[in-house]
Enzyme design. Structure first.
Site, PDB file in Angstrom:
ATOM      1  N   LEU A 164      51.575  -1.651  47.276  1.00  0.00           N
ATOM      2  CA  LEU A 164      52.604  -2.656  47.003  1.00  0.00           C
ATOM      3  C   LEU A 164      53.161  -2.510  45.600  1.00  0.00           C
ATOM      4  O   LEU A 164      54.375  -2.513  45.403  1.00  0.00           O
ATOM      5  CB  LEU A 164      52.020  -4.052  47.190  1.00  0.00           C
ATOM      6  CG  LEU A 164      51.813  -4.473  48.641  1.00  0.00           C
ATOM      7  CD1 LEU A 164      51.229  -5.868  48.714  1.00  0.00           C
ATOM      8  CD2 LEU A 164      53.139  -4.435  49.403  1.00  0.00           C
ATOM      9  N   ALA A 165      52.286  -2.379  44.613  1.00  0.00           N
ATOM     10  CA  ALA A 165      52.774  -2.293  43.239  1.00  0.00           C
ATOM     11  C   ALA A 165      53.494  -0.964  42.999  1.00  0.00           C
ATOM     12  O   ALA A 165      54.617  -0.943  42.471  1.00  0.00           O
ATOM     13  CB  ALA A 165      51.612  -2.460  42.269  1.00  0.00           C
ATOM     14  N   GLY A 166      52.883   0.128  43.394  1.00  0.00           N
ATOM     15  CA  GLY A 166      53.454   1.444  43.117  1.00  0.00           C
ATOM     16  C   GLY A 166      54.762   1.687  43.841  1.00  0.00           C
ATOM     17  O   GLY A 166      55.757   2.114  43.238  1.00  0.00           O
ATOM     18  N   ARG A 171      35.390 -18.280  48.120  1.00  0.00           N
ATOM     19  CA  ARG A 171      34.714 -17.036  48.505  1.00  0.00           C
ATOM     20  C   ARG A 171      33.429 -16.770  47.732  1.00  0.00           C
ATOM     21  O   ARG A 171      32.405 -16.425  48.319  1.00  0.00           O
ATOM     22  CB  ARG A 171      35.672 -15.849  48.276  1.00  0.00           C
ATOM     23  CG  ARG A 171      36.823 -15.842  49.240  1.00  0.00           C
ATOM     24  CD  ARG A 171      37.789 -14.707  48.931  1.00  0.00           C
ATOM     25  NE  ARG A 171      38.899 -14.737  49.887  1.00  0.00           N
ATOM     26  CZ  ARG A 171      39.913 -13.890  49.879  1.00  0.00           C
ATOM     27  NH1 ARG A 171      39.980 -12.954  48.967  1.00  0.00           N
ATOM     28  NH2 ARG A 171      40.867 -13.966  50.780  1.00  0.00           N
ATOM     29  N   LEU A 208      48.610  -9.764  47.240  1.00  0.00           N
ATOM     30  CA  LEU A 208      49.908  -9.216  47.632  1.00  0.00           C
ATOM     31  C   LEU A 208      50.985  -9.710  46.676  1.00  0.00           C
ATOM     32  O   LEU A 208      51.871  -8.980  46.262  1.00  0.00           O
ATOM     33  CB  LEU A 208      50.238  -9.645  49.067  1.00  0.00           C
ATOM     34  CG  LEU A 208      49.219  -9.229  50.132  1.00  0.00           C
ATOM     35  CD1 LEU A 208      49.663  -9.698  51.503  1.00  0.00           C
ATOM     36  CD2 LEU A 208      49.042  -7.723  50.129  1.00  0.00           C
ATOM     37  N   HIS A 268      33.558 -10.693  49.411  1.00  0.00           N
ATOM     38  CA  HIS A 268      34.162 -11.547  50.439  1.00  0.00           C
ATOM     39  C   HIS A 268      33.087 -11.991  51.423  1.00  0.00           C
ATOM     40  O   HIS A 268      32.325 -11.172  51.913  1.00  0.00           O
ATOM     41  CB  HIS A 268      35.254 -10.758  51.159  1.00  0.00           C
ATOM     42  CG  HIS A 268      36.193 -11.614  51.920  1.00  0.00           C
ATOM     43  ND1 HIS A 268      35.807 -12.316  53.029  1.00  0.00           N
ATOM     44  CD2 HIS A 268      37.507 -11.901  51.716  1.00  0.00           C
ATOM     45  CE1 HIS A 268      36.852 -12.991  53.482  1.00  0.00           C
ATOM     46  NE2 HIS A 268      37.892 -12.763  52.706  1.00  0.00           N
ATOM     47  N   HIS A 306      35.121  -6.565  48.160  1.00  0.00           N
ATOM     48  CA  HIS A 306      36.450  -6.658  48.750  1.00  0.00           C
ATOM     49  C   HIS A 306      37.570  -6.353  47.757  1.00  0.00           C
ATOM     50  O   HIS A 306      38.551  -5.710  48.092  1.00  0.00           O
ATOM     51  CB  HIS A 306      36.618  -8.071  49.291  1.00  0.00           C
ATOM     52  CG  HIS A 306      37.946  -8.332  49.913  1.00  0.00           C
ATOM     53  ND1 HIS A 306      38.453  -7.554  50.917  1.00  0.00           N
ATOM     54  CD2 HIS A 306      38.870  -9.278  49.671  1.00  0.00           C
ATOM     55  CE1 HIS A 306      39.639  -8.018  51.264  1.00  0.00           C
ATOM     56  NE2 HIS A 306      39.926  -9.045  50.524  1.00  0.00           N
TER      57      HIS A 306
END
Lengths: 257, 638, 218
Positions: B43-45, B331, B442, B266, B402
């Site tokens: 997502l970032a890249g 969590r 995300l 997690h 996680h």
């Protein structure tokens, strides 16, 4: 349990390959098929032999990287699952398991069961996107999308780009893959401005990559780990014909890209 | 060196605007003269590479997978948070900011978190315009749900595949730029070294994973978006290929690593089955909405069939210990509680490492159909993997590694301590403090890639002339040579053990002593054992095959070699932080009731470590954290 | 024109060509079958029908022109597609298991050429009368009855039409997909329709030799 493997071994893209037979003993039924291969590989390393190369990454059925043809079925006959989700309990003690790479001209073998699927990326690059600049989007709720369309678009967008459709098709056709993207974007209002040019460009690239044509065997749908429907192929055909009939090439390019 | 976070001053809601105005701009006609390298296509890249390419920079993007669409962001299930307040339930940017700082147990930088909350709204707009098929209401508007115990419904989702759909959106934006020629994409390429010239990041060295060719690439700026280091533990929910090599290479070249001990365990994963296990599978957190967690009261009952354990012999320990939140505690707390009951000898399943997540009551109350509608796909997935039908017998779950909150230290502009080296997404440490909230990963990845890095990298480039370092520069050649030597060294050891066997051993060691609960003597054992294992590795490793071919053993060997160094720093950081906070639980620092106890007097800072050489103690730099907007309080879920 | 050319050059365009020419050919065979069945109405009617057709040479030739075009398009395109599809998988699988495809779909490349050769024979036989120079041009009825009284001719005719049935089944079902005019709601019905059409047309054609052999014609 104990199984026997017939695995495709090929040193690189230039060399000729062949099947090698291996024995996997002490296989636990709870192992995934890939974990069984890990164990076989560990044994090969101990014998100073090159381990079997195969693609895999997330090992939870979503990244689309894994893809073996197992006993003649891409991703094996689990149904709605990827290779990495296949477990050894689906086999019987003493079974012989044939493991081959995806076969298509557009997917050249790189080594053993690793193939090059960048042809699929190039199909997306040809037009599988909506041209939107970062930062230029209107408020998300200004674009209304009927729930039915959003759901259907999601069914198509579920494609993980693994290429099993190509591998299963007797013609090595990439129509299901291409149709899924054309449909995903074509079903949404955001995708309308480029709907026609997208269909033309993506199909053109699909053909240029050397994939076969669809002859309606429906094998792609049967092996698709995300159960993408061939109804999207009909939708693509419709879009493509409409686009071809009405397309007017732009006269000159000016401003923006 | 003092760590300057470089945050703008003034009212928090004006800081990002202020910084954007202060930024130097690059003349549009000059942008293509600047080369930017982006490593990683998650997502970032992907979003950073696409946005930078669109702005006109000359971008090169690298990923180790066969396609940029496969990065592990794809596996995120639940959703993405945004302070849109579409549901009119009182959400706001400030509330998202507040929740994130508090959820992170006060170990994140306020300015960064506020910016994250601020741009969260733009992310949803951007993704919707790209054609991400978010869930919709019947009226065509976007649907929201509450997630991870949040009090407001601010989570946007696309079935259980939100990460996949957002990544495909970013991937498509990237594909568009590749076609436009502004981004050059190299797949099956692994970054093996960072090139630093005169103290400034000027490129990377990569290995083509098909041909084995080692190549140097020079640039005016480098952005690492290479994900977290969860795979140091060997077993985690990360993809098999995820690794800490890029982070570690950058660290060894001068980038500080911050809070590496902050790892997220997690609570709802499928337990380990056997020695051969290669990875762990996450079951969505949402299951805890309707499932009840329990173990037998008496360890003697652990081996019994569920139907043979009467109600009064069951211990619903989360409901008992946390009556207010019950099964929905965060969590870190749920994970720790599971570990405690298993340590008591009351765990269930193979090896006693599991607890029940029981839907019998919900099925009775809501009917099987309703449960099927809510969790059908998850139940199927569980059935697939375990061959047990969760409609009939309770699921068995156990915590697993996680996500990693720690990462390379970055300033407000996401630049590391090496000028010109930027870090985005999970690879940096900045926004989640000691614990990440659900549906926030995300958000952060896309915030960094779409809305932060394109600005801040531009600002950095605007202050310097393009080019200057060529491929024949001595530092570039030296970096390439060092990589070639390292590869050769790995191949030449000629020992008897595979890279994976070392990796498993390292993973067990880390899990045992630096997992859900950590204490001084255990950490010291790990700190002693890891260098020994590393020595064994360099003596007894066997890599079959050569460097000039597709060689997956060699790839693994390089990653494990770095993990063996990384793990030591992680353990060292855990040892030094003598407080419990977020995902980091030090047994020495707990309340009489056994709850985590933070020590703000001594540890309200970011621990940023500077590398001094392998087998040398790293130097600790502290970035003090001050909380002007969110008051420091102990978390309580009683 | 440029777009039309690239349309027919594309894999999807070729599927359209196959579908449209297939429809034309199928339309012809339906009419042909209806004509054939008049054999059961007696010599007068049957020869009268043939004579009527021959009395309109212009119509007949336009019709034949369309048919020739459709046949050529259908064959040329199918050969192109078959070559493309073969080239798309230069190396096959050692083991291949099919999950969904039908016998009819798999044998299109076989049933097609069989039909082609059969049609050539059929034209030589009944249209150009070159194989049987003693046939009476004006008495088609006698020709048909005489031919089908010979068991080998009848059997070959029946086999060819069985092939045709399979070909039509897959073709009829697929053309909706190729043209993109189907819908998941009706696909089941379309499949049944294709099956019904295939059975109908096969039965219709086979009825003639069977009828002749059974002595239903005079």
């Amino acid at each position: 349990m104990r199984v026997f493997l017939q695995v495709w071994r090929q040193k690189n893209g230039q060399s000729k390959g062949r099947f090698e037979r291996y024995e996997a003993s002490e296989v636990s039924p709870d192992m995934s098929l890939l974990e069984m291969l890990d164990v076989v590989n560990e044994g090969l390393v101990q014998k100073n032999e090159a381990p079997i190369a195969f693609d895999h990454d997330c090992r939870e059925g979503i990244c689309g990287m894994c893809g073996l043809v197992i006993n003649g079925v891409p991703h094996g006959s689990e149904g709605g699952a990827t290779t990495c989700q296949l477990h050894m309990r689906k086999f019987q003690d003493g079974d012989e398991i044939w493991i081959e790479p995806f076969r298509a001209k557009a997917f050249p073998v790189l080594r053993d069961c690793v193939v090059d699927r960048t042809a699929l990326d190039r199909i997306i690059q040809a037009g599988g996107f909506i041209s939107v600049r970062t930062g230029s989007a209107p408020d998300a709720n200004q674009i209304l999308v009927p729930k039915e369309n959003a759901d259907l678009a999601m069914d198509a967008a579920a494609c993980i780009g693994c290429g099993a459709c190509v591998a299963a098709c007797p013609n090595a056709s990439a129509m299901l893959f291409t149709a899924a993207k054309i449909s995903h974007l074509g079903l949404l209002p955001q995708g309308q401005p480029e709907r026609h040019s997208r269909a033309l460009a993506m199909v053109k690239q699909m053909d240029a990559e050397g994939f076969g044509a669809c002859t309606n065997h429906e094998e792609c749908e049967a092996v698709c780990p995300k159960e993408v429907s061939i109804d999207f192929i009909a939708r693509m055909n419709r879009d493509f014909a409409k686009a071809a009939a009405t397309f007017r090439p732009p006269k000159a390019r000016g401003g923006g890209d | 060196m003092t760590l300057n976070s470089n945050c703008p001053t003034g009212p928090i809601e004006k800081r990002w605007e202020k910084r954007r105005f202060e930024m130097k701009l690059v003349n549009p006609a000059n942008k293509r003269k600047y080369n930017v390298i982006v490593v990683g296509s998650g997502l970032a890249g992907a979003s950073a590479a696409a946005s930078l390419g669109e702005l006109g920079y000359n971008v090169q993007c690298f990923c180790y997978q066969d396609s940029p669409r496969r990065a592990h962001s794809i596996a995120a299930q639940g959703g993405i948070n945004a302070a849109k307040n579409y549901t009119n339930d009182g959400d706001s940017i400030f509330r998202l900011f507040y929740d994130t700082v508090k959820g992170g147990d006060f170990r994140a930088r306020e300015s960064n978190v506020y910016r994250l909350a601020e741009v969260s709204v733009d992310i949803i707009d951007q993704c919707a315009a790209q054609g991400v098929p978010f869930a919709r209401e019947y009226g065509g508007l976007l649907a929201n749900r509450s997630f991870g115990g949040a009090q407001v419904s601010r989570t946007f989702y696309a079935r259980g595949q939100t990460g996949q759909q957002l990544l495909i959106g970013a991937y498509q934006a990237l594909a568009r730029q590749i076609a436009a020629g502004t981004v050059k994409m190299s797949c099956r390429s692994e970054m093996l070294e960072l090139i630093v010239v005169d103290g400034v990041a000027r490129g990377i060295v990569t290995r083509d994973m098909v041909t084995g060719k080692i190549e140097a690439h020079v640039a005016d700026a480098v952005a690492l978006c290479t994900g977290g280091y969860g795979n140091v533990f060997y077993l985690s929910t990360n993809a098999k290929g995820c690794n800490a090599m890029a982070l570690w290479r950058a660290h060894k070249k001068g980038a500080y690593l911050a809070n590496p001990c902050f790892t997220q365990i997690h609570p709802t994963c499928i337990p380990v089955k056997g020695e051969y296990q290669s990875k762990l599978t996450l079951m969505s957190e949402s299951l805890r909405n309707d499932g009840r967690v329990w173990v037998p009261k008496d360890g003697k009952d652990s081996g019994k069939r569920v139907s043979d354990i009467p109600e009064e012999a069951r211990d619903y320990y989360l409901e008992r210990r946390y009556p207010a939140f019950g099964n929905l505690v965060p969590r870190d707390i749920a994970s720790r509680a599971a570990k405690q009951v298993c340590d008591d000898g009351r765990g269930v399943g193979p090896g006693g490492l599991g607890v029940y997540l029981d839907f019998a009551d919900s099925i009775q109350r809501l009917g099987k159909k309703m449960i099927e509608e809510r969790y059908g796909n998850l139940f199927d997935m569980y059935h697939h993997i375990t061959d047990e039908n969760p409609y009939e017998v309770p699921m068995r779950i156990y915590p697993a590694v996680h996500y990693t909150m720690g990462g390379l230290w970055v300033d407000y502009d996401l630049m590391s301590t090496v000028p010109g080296l930027f870090v985005g997404g999970e690879a940096n440490f900045s926004d989640h403090g000691a614990n990440r909230l659900g549906a926030s990963a995300l958000m952060q990845g896309l915030a960094d890639g779409y809305f932060v890095l394109p600005y801040t990298i531009g600002h950095y480039l605007g202050q310097r002339a393009a080019g200057g370092v060529k491929l024949d520069h001595p530092e570039v050649k030296a970096a390439k040579k060092s990589v070639e030597e390292r590869v050769r060294k790995l191949l030449d050891i000629g020992g008897s053990r595979s890279p994976d066997s070392f990796h498993r051993e390292l993973g067990l060691l880390c899990w045992e002593h630096c997992g859900m609960a950590r204490k001084k003597d255990g950490l010291e054992i790990a700190l002693q054992r890891i260098p020994e294992l590393r020595e064994e590795f360099w003596k007894d490793l066997r890599v079959v095959g050569s460097g000039e071919e597709l060689n997956q053993e060699l790839e693994r060997a390089g990653r494990v070699a770095d993990a063996l160094e990384f793990a030591e720093l992680m353990v060292r950081d855990a040892l030094h932080r003598e407080e419990s906070c977020g995902g980091h639980f030090r047994e020495e620092s707990q309340t009489p009731e056994g709850e985590a106890m933070r020590d703000d007097e001594r540890f309200c800072y970011v621990a940023a470590w500077a590398h001094q050489g392998v087998d040398k103690e790293p130097v600790l730099h502290k970035e003090p954290l001050s909380f002007e907007y969110v008051k420091l309080t102990q978390r309580s879920y009683k | 024109m440029a777009t039309a050319v690239s349309f027919t050059a594309s894999s999807i365009g070729k599927k359209y060509v196959m579908a449209v020419s297939g429809i034309a050919l199928f339309g012809f065979t339906m009419a042909h079958m209806a004509g054939n069945l008049q054999v059961f109405l007696g010599r007068e009617r049957f020869n009268g029908y043939a004579a009527t057709l021959h009395a309109m040479p212009a119509v007949l030739w336009v019709f034949r022109g369309v048919m020739i075009l459709a046949v050529v398009a259908h064959i040329v395109t199918s050969v192109q597609l078959a070559l493309r599809n073969r080239a798309a998988r230069p190396q096959g699988y050692a083991k291949k298991q099919s999950l969904a495809t039908t016998y009819a779909a798999r044998t299109m490349v076989v049933s097609g050429p069989i039909l082609f050769f059969y049609i050539v024979y059929h034209l030589l036989h009944f249209t150009f009368n070159t194989l049987h120079p003693n046939y009476e041009v004006t008495d088609l009825y006698s020709n048909v009855v005489a031919s089908f009284r010979q068991v080998p001719i009848s059997v070959s005719y029946i086999i060819a039409n069985a092939c045709f049935g399979f070909h039509v089944f897959h073709g009829a079902y697929s053309l909706f997909q190729s043209l993109g005019v189907n819908h998941p709601r009706y696909n089941g019905a379309l499949r049944s329709l294709a099956m019904a059409i295939a059975v109908l047309v096969t039965t219709g054609f086979i009825a003639v030799p069977v009828g002749v052999l059974a002595g239903l014609t005079k």
